[in-house]
Write an enzyme that holds these catalytic residues in place. Structure first.
Site, PDB file in Angstrom:
ATOM      1  N   SER A 108       0.774  -0.937  -0.327  1.00 35.96           N
ATOM      2  CA  SER A 108      -0.214  -0.106  -0.264  1.00 35.96           C
ATOM      3  C   SER A 108       0.597   1.500   0.581  1.00 35.96           C
ATOM      4  N   SER A 109      -0.130   2.670  -0.378  1.00 38.07           N
ATOM      5  CA  SER A 109       1.012   3.511  -0.472  1.00 38.07           C
ATOM      6  C   SER A 109       1.266   3.711   1.167  1.00 38.07           C
ATOM      7  N   CYS A 110       0.400   3.483   1.845  1.00 37.10           N
ATOM      8  CA  CYS A 110       1.206   4.122   3.481  1.00 37.10           C
ATOM      9  C   CYS A 110       2.822   3.374   4.057  1.00 37.10           C
ATOM     10  N   TYR A 137      -0.102  -1.138  10.096  1.00 39.17           N
ATOM     11  CA  TYR A 137      -0.108  -1.214   9.060  1.00 39.17           C
ATOM     12  C   TYR A 137       0.660  -1.560   8.069  1.00 39.17           C
ATOM     13  N   LYS A 141       2.759  -4.307   6.053  1.00 33.59           N
ATOM     14  CA  LYS A 141       3.627  -4.153   4.615  1.00 33.59           C
ATOM     15  C   LYS A 141       4.483  -4.036   4.486  1.00 33.59           C
ATOM     16  N   PRO A 164       0.137  -0.635  -4.623  1.00 38.47           N
ATOM     17  CA  PRO A 164      -1.668   0.155  -5.079  1.00 38.47           C
ATOM     18  C   PRO A 164      -1.538   1.860  -4.404  1.00 38.47           C
ATOM     19  N   THR A 165      -2.143   2.215  -4.510  1.00 38.74           N
ATOM     20  CA  THR A 165      -2.508   3.782  -3.907  1.00 38.74           C
ATOM     21  C   THR A 165      -3.837   3.385  -3.688  1.00 38.74           C
ATOM     22  N   HIS A 180     -12.611   3.256   3.856  1.00 39.78           N
ATOM     23  CA  HIS A 180     -11.813   4.175   2.936  1.00 39.78           C
ATOM     24  C   HIS A 180     -13.364   5.785   2.311  1.00 39.78           C
ATOM     25  N   ARG A 210      -5.447  13.420  -1.751  1.00 35.20           N
ATOM     26  CA  ARG A 210      -4.702  11.368  -2.279  1.00 35.20           C
ATOM     27  C   ARG A 210      -5.091  11.401  -3.473  1.00 35.20           C
ATOM     28  N   ASP A 270      -6.472  13.726   9.737  1.00 38.90           N
ATOM     29  CA  ASP A 270      -6.486  13.961   8.484  1.00 38.90           C
ATOM     30  C   ASP A 270      -5.331  13.093   7.698  1.00 38.90           C
TER      31      ASP A 270
HETATM   32  N1  LIG Z   1      -8.745  -1.047  -0.528  1.00 38.86           N
HETATM   33  C1  LIG Z   1      -7.838  -0.050  -1.069  1.00 38.86           C
HETATM   34  O1  LIG Z   1      -8.082   1.185  -0.639  1.00 38.86           O
HETATM   35  C2  LIG Z   1      -6.271  -0.522  -0.759  1.00 38.86           C
HETATM   36  C3  LIG Z   1      -6.258  -1.908  -0.889  1.00 38.86           C
HETATM   37  N2  LIG Z   1      -4.616  -2.284  -0.147  1.00 38.86           N
HETATM   38  C4  LIG Z   1      -4.352  -3.376  -0.975  1.00 38.86           C
HETATM   39  O2  LIG Z   1      -5.226  -5.192  -1.535  1.00 38.86           O
HETATM   40  C5  LIG Z   1      -5.711  -5.769  -0.908  1.00 38.86           C
HETATM   41  C6  LIG Z   1      -6.557  -6.030  -0.735  1.00 38.86           C
HETATM   42  O3  LIG Z   1      -7.624  -5.206  -0.577  1.00 38.86           O
HETATM   43  P1  LIG Z   1      -9.273  -5.355  -0.554  1.00 38.86           P
HETATM   44  O4  LIG Z   1      -9.571  -5.644  -1.610  1.00 38.86           O
HETATM   45  O5  LIG Z   1      -9.726  -3.454  -0.151  1.00 38.86           O
HETATM   46  O6  LIG Z   1      -9.467  -5.539   0.464  1.00 38.86           O
HETATM   47  P2  LIG Z   1     -11.139  -6.469   1.344  1.00 38.86           P
HETATM   48  O7  LIG Z   1     -11.224  -6.213   2.772  1.00 38.86           O
HETATM   49  O8  LIG Z   1     -12.040  -5.731   0.293  1.00 38.86           O
HETATM   50  O9  LIG Z   1     -10.922  -7.995   1.309  1.00 38.86           O
HETATM   51  C7  LIG Z   1      -9.591  -8.805   2.092  1.00 38.86           C
HETATM   52  C8  LIG Z   1     -10.037  -9.685   2.036  1.00 38.86           C
HETATM   53  O10 LIG Z   1      -8.428 -10.795   2.613  1.00 38.86           O
HETATM   54  C9  LIG Z   1      -9.619 -11.893   2.787  1.00 38.86           C
HETATM   55  N3  LIG Z   1      -8.880 -12.278   4.411  1.00 38.86           N
HETATM   56  C10 LIG Z   1      -8.798 -11.610   5.910  1.00 38.86           C
HETATM   57  N4  LIG Z   1      -8.478 -11.955   6.665  1.00 38.86           N
HETATM   58  C11 LIG Z   1      -8.087 -13.356   6.112  1.00 38.86           C
HETATM   59  C12 LIG Z   1      -7.962 -14.727   7.092  1.00 38.86           C
HETATM   60  N5  LIG Z   1      -7.375 -14.340   8.624  1.00 38.86           N
HETATM   61  N6  LIG Z   1      -8.105 -15.504   6.493  1.00 38.86           N
HETATM   62  C13 LIG Z   1      -8.458 -15.855   5.280  1.00 38.86           C
HETATM   63  N7  LIG Z   1      -8.223 -14.522   4.332  1.00 38.86           N
HETATM   64  C14 LIG Z   1      -8.711 -13.246   5.237  1.00 38.86           C
HETATM   65  C15 LIG Z   1     -11.292 -11.957   3.827  1.00 38.86           C
HETATM   66  O11 LIG Z   1     -11.606 -13.758   3.210  1.00 38.86           O
HETATM   67  P3  LIG Z   1     -13.211 -13.387   2.528  1.00 38.86           P
HETATM   68  O12 LIG Z   1     -14.034 -12.291   2.358  1.00 38.86           O
HETATM   69  O13 LIG Z   1     -13.384 -14.827   2.667  1.00 38.86           O
HETATM   70  O14 LIG Z   1     -13.356 -13.191   4.301  1.00 38.86           O
HETATM   71  C16 LIG Z   1     -11.097 -10.664   1.589  1.00 38.86           C
HETATM   72  O15 LIG Z   1     -12.137 -11.211   0.917  1.00 38.86           O
HETATM   73  C17 LIG Z   1      -4.452  -5.677   0.934  1.00 38.86           C
HETATM   74  O16 LIG Z   1      -3.074  -6.717   0.320  1.00 38.86           O
HETATM   75  C18 LIG Z   1      -4.600  -4.730   0.412  1.00 38.86           C
HETATM   76  O17 LIG Z   1      -3.794  -3.691   1.638  1.00 38.86           O
HETATM   77  C19 LIG Z   1      -3.914  -1.635  -0.967  1.00 38.86           C
HETATM   78  C20 LIG Z   1      -3.855  -0.862  -0.964  1.00 38.86           C
HETATM   79  C21 LIG Z   1      -5.061   0.195  -0.986  1.00 38.86           C
HETATM   80  C1  LIG Z   2      -5.261   2.877   1.682  1.00 38.85           C
HETATM   81  C2  LIG Z   2      -4.764   3.577   2.790  1.00 38.85           C
HETATM   82  O1  LIG Z   2      -5.829   3.937   3.610  1.00 38.85           O
HETATM   83  C3  LIG Z   2      -6.048   4.631   4.817  1.00 38.85           C
HETATM   84  O2  LIG Z   2      -5.669   5.944   4.785  1.00 38.85           O
HETATM   85  P1  LIG Z   2      -5.848   7.225   4.410  1.00 38.85           P
HETATM   86  O3  LIG Z   2      -5.655   7.412   2.877  1.00 38.85           O
HETATM   87  O4  LIG Z   2      -5.310   8.219   5.291  1.00 38.85           O
HETATM   88  O5  LIG Z   2      -7.362   6.121   3.975  1.00 38.85           O
HETATM   89  P2  LIG Z   2      -8.760   7.392   4.725  1.00 38.85           P
HETATM   90  O6  LIG Z   2      -9.699   6.721   2.832  1.00 38.85           O
HETATM   91  O7  LIG Z   2      -9.527   6.494   4.996  1.00 38.85           O
HETATM   92  O8  LIG Z   2      -8.991   8.624   4.410  1.00 38.85           O
HETATM   93  C4  LIG Z   2      -8.140   9.261   3.042  1.00 38.85           C
HETATM   94  C5  LIG Z   2      -8.408  11.345   3.543  1.00 38.85           C
HETATM   95  O9  LIG Z   2     -10.306  11.375   3.699  1.00 38.85           O
HETATM   96  C6  LIG Z   2     -10.763  11.927   4.953  1.00 38.85           C
HETATM   97  N1  LIG Z   2     -12.052  11.671   5.133  1.00 38.85           N
HETATM   98  C7  LIG Z   2     -12.971  12.002   4.841  1.00 38.85           C
HETATM   99  N2  LIG Z   2     -14.291  11.669   5.252  1.00 38.85           N
HETATM  100  C8  LIG Z   2     -13.826  10.697   5.388  1.00 38.85           C
HETATM  101  C9  LIG Z   2     -15.174   9.272   6.002  1.00 38.85           C
HETATM  102  O10 LIG Z   2     -16.215   9.675   6.215  1.00 38.85           O
HETATM  103  N3  LIG Z   2     -14.617   8.393   5.726  1.00 38.85           N
HETATM  104  C10 LIG Z   2     -12.898   7.905   5.395  1.00 38.85           C
HETATM  105  N4  LIG Z   2     -12.259   6.751   5.879  1.00 38.85           N
HETATM  106  N5  LIG Z   2     -12.105   9.251   5.713  1.00 38.85           N
HETATM  107  C11 LIG Z   2     -12.369  10.467   5.494  1.00 38.85           C
HETATM  108  C12 LIG Z   2      -9.668  11.602   6.004  1.00 38.85           C
HETATM  109  O11 LIG Z   2     -10.099  12.128   7.141  1.00 38.85           O
HETATM  110  C13 LIG Z   2      -8.482  11.285   5.041  1.00 38.85           C
HETATM  111  O12 LIG Z   2      -7.445  12.622   5.289  1.00 38.85           O
HETATM  112  C14 LIG Z   2      -4.670   3.983   5.659  1.00 38.85           C
HETATM  113  O13 LIG Z   2      -5.329   3.744   6.772  1.00 38.85           O
HETATM  114  C15 LIG Z   2      -4.160   2.501   5.004  1.00 38.85           C
HETATM  115  O14 LIG Z   2      -5.116   1.561   5.099  1.00 38.85           O
HETATM  116  C16 LIG Z   2      -3.795   3.091   3.181  1.00 38.85           C
HETATM  117  O15 LIG Z   2      -3.034   2.222   2.801  1.00 38.85           O
END
Ligand SMILES: NC(=O)C1=CN([C@@H]2O[C@H](COP(=O)(O)OP(=O)(O)OC[C@H]3O[C@@H](n4cnc5c(N)ncnc54)[C@H](OP(=O)(O)O)[C@@H]3O)[C@@H](O)[C@H]2O)C=CC1
Ligand SMILES: C[C@H]1O[C@H](OP(=O)(O)OP(=O)(O)OC[C@H]2O[C@@H](n3cnc4c(=O)[nH]c(N)nc43)[C@H](O)[C@@H]2O)[C@@H](O)[C@@H](O)C1=O
Length: 313
Positions: A108-110, A137, A141, A164-165, A180, A210, A270
Site C-alpha cells: 500500500s502507498s502508506c 498496518y 506491509k 497500490p495507491t 476508506h 489523495r 487528516d
Molecule cells: N482498498 C484499498 O484502498 C487498498 C488496498 N490495498 C491492498 O489490497 C489488498 C486487498 O484489499 P481489499 O480488496 O481492499 O480488501 P478487502 O477487505 O475487500 O478484502 C480482503 C480479503 O482478505 C481476506 N481475509 C482477511 N482476513 C483473512 C484471514 N484471516 N484469512 C483468510 N482471508 C482473510 C477476506 O476474505 P473473506 O472475504 O473470505 O473473509 C477478504 O476477502 C490488501 O493487501 C490491501 O492491503 C492497498 C492499497 C489500497
Molecule cells: C489506502 C490507505 O488508507 C488509509 O489511509 P488514508 O488514505 O488516510 O485513508 P482514508 O481513505 O480512510 O482517508 C483519506 C482521507 O479522507 C478523509 N475523510 C473524510 N471523510 C472521511 C470518511 O468519512 N471516512 C474516511 N475513511 N476518511 C474520510 C480522512 O480524514 C483522510 O484525510 C490507511 O489507513 C491504509 O488503509 C491505506 O493504505
C-alpha cells in the site's frame, strides 16, 4: 503464466481479489484456486502449509489482508499488525517451501514516510517516520516487502511486491466508520439525499490530497506485472494524479445528486497530508490506467446502489 496454470488468489472475495479473479477468468485462465477465510484462516500456519501441500499452486496473488480506512487502522492497531504479519509470513514461507513459480505481494502507498517528497518514488521506502494512524498496518506491509526481498536473496524465489495507491470499485466496503474515504462518502451523500438532509459532514479539514485507482484497473496491472515484472524492487501502481478530499467530496456530491452543504469535522484525523505515487516505472513498462475518477465514481455509485438492493432482499 499459462491458461491452465494453478493460480491461487488469496482474498478472492475482497474488492481487489474479486477484481483479479474476474479479470483472470475473462482472460481465459481456467485453473483458479480460492478459499474464503472461513474455509482457510490464513493466520493459521499449519492450515496454510497443508493447503499449499495439497493444492500446489504455481502462481499466487496475495490480496488477502485486514484492510480499512484511517479510523479502523487507528482503532484496531493490534489486529492490523498481528493479522497482516501472520498472513504474509504463512503464505510467503509456504510458497517458498512448495516452490511456487511466482508470488505477488500487495502492499500500500502508506508504506512511505509521512513527509516524503512527492511524488513517491519506490526508493523512498524506509527514509523517514511513518504516519501514526496507520503505522501498524504500514509496518506489516513493509515486513511483507522485506520477506519477498529476503526469500529472493536467500532462496532465489521470484516473489514481487506491488504498491497500490488508494483504491475503490466493485465490492468495496461501505461501512460508515471502518471504510476508506471514497466508499464512505458515497454512502453518506446517498443517505443524506434520501433523507433530504441539509448537510453532509466529512472528516478532517478536507485539505489532504489523495490519488484514487479503480480496482479493475489495479487487477489489470497485477496480471500485467505477474507476466512481465520479476525484479526485487517494489513497484508503484496508481494514476499519478491526485486531488484534495474537499474536491473529492464535491465530485461524489455531484455523482450522487445531493444538493445540500458540505461541513467538516476537524476532530477527526487528516492522516498523511499527501501521497501521490510516482508511476514512471510502471508507465515505462507499458501499463497505464484506463478508468478516470469521474467514470469510476459513477460505476462505484452503481455498485453501492446494487449492494443496497441486495441487502434489502
Ligand atoms: N482498498 C484499498 O484502498 C487498498 C488496498 N490495498 C491492498 O489490497 C489488498 C486487498 O484489499 P481489499 O480488496 O481492499 O480488501 P478487502 O477487505 O475487500 O478484502 C480482503 C480479503 O482478505 C481476506 N481475509 C482477511 N482476513 C483473512 C484471514 N484471516 N484469512 C483468510 N482471508 C482473510 C477476506 O476474505 P473473506 O472475504 O473470505 O473473509 C477478504 O476477502 C490488501 O493487501 C490491501 O492491503 C492497498 C492499497 C489500497
Ligand atoms: C489506502 C490507505 O488508507 C488509509 O489511509 P488514508 O488514505 O488516510 O485513508 P482514508 O481513505 O480512510 O482517508 C483519506 C482521507 O479522507 C478523509 N475523510 C473524510 N471523510 C472521511 C470518511 O468519512 N471516512 C474516511 N475513511 N476518511 C474520510 C480522512 O480524514 C483522510 O484525510 C490507511 O489507513 C491504509 O488503509 C491505506 O493504505
Amino acid at each position: 503464466m499459462e491458461k491452465d496454470s494453478r493460480i491461487y488468489i488469496a482474498g478472492h472475495r475482497g474488492m481487489v481479489g474479486g477484481a483479479i479473479t474476474r479479470h483472470l477468468k475473462l482472460a481465459g485462465y481456467t485453473n483458479l484456486i480460492t478459499r474464503t477465510s472461513a474455509e482457510l484462516d490464513l493466520r493459521n500456519q499449519g492450515a496454510v502449509h497443508t493447503f499449499f501441500q495439497v493444492e500446489k499452486p504455481e502462481y499466487v496473488f496475495l490480496a488477502a489482508a485486514k484492510v480499512g480506512g484511517i479510523v479502523a487502522n487507528n482503532t484496531y492497531r493490534a489486529d492490523f499488525l498481528y493479522d497482516n504479519l501472520l498472513m504474509e509470513c504463512n503464505i510467503i514461507h509456504a510458497a517458498y517451501q512448495q516452490q511456487v513459480t511466482k508470488l505477488m505481494f500487495l502492499g500500500s502507498s502508506c508504506i512511505y514516510p509521512k513527509m516524503a517528497p512527492q511524488p513517491l518514488r519506490e526508493d523512498y521506502l524506509l527514509t523517514g517516520p511513518l504516519e501514526h494512524t496507520n503505522e501498524p498496518y504500514a509496518i506489516a506491509k513493509i515486513a511483507g516487502i522485506k520477506l519477498c526481498e529476503a526469500y529472493r536473496d536467500q532462496y532465489g524465489c521470484d516473489f514481487i511486491s506491488v504498491m497500490p495507491t488508494n483504491l475503490y470499485g466493485i465490492g468495496d466496503n461501505y461501512h460508515p466508520q471502518n471504510s476508506h474515504v471514497l466508499p464512505a462518502l458515497i454512502r453518506r451523500f446517498h443517505e443524506a439525499k434520501i433523507a433530504n438532509a441539509p448537510s453532509v459532514t466529512i472528516w478532517g479539514t478536507g485539505t489532504p490530497k489523495r490519488e484514487f485507482l479503480y480496482a479493475d484497473d489495479l487487477a489489470d496491472a497485477c496480471i500485467f506485472l505477474m507476466q512481465t515484472y520479476s525484479e526485487k524492487e517494489l513497484i508503484n501502481v496508481g494514476t499519478g494524479e491526485d486531488l484534495t478530499i474537499s474536491e473529492l467530496a464535491e465530485l461524489v456530491k455531484d455523482v450522487v445528486g445531493f444538493e445540500g452543504e458540505i461541513r467538516y469535522d476537524t476532530s477527526k484525523p487528516d492522516g498523511t497530508p499527501r501521497k501521490l505515487m510516482d508511476v514512471s516505472k510502471l508507465h515505462k513498462l507499458g501499463w497505464k490506467h484506463s478508468v478516470d475518477l469521474k467514470e469510476g465514481l459513477a460505476l462505484a455509485y452503481d455498485d453501492f446502489l446494487h449492494t443496497q438492493i441486495v441487502a434489502e432482499r
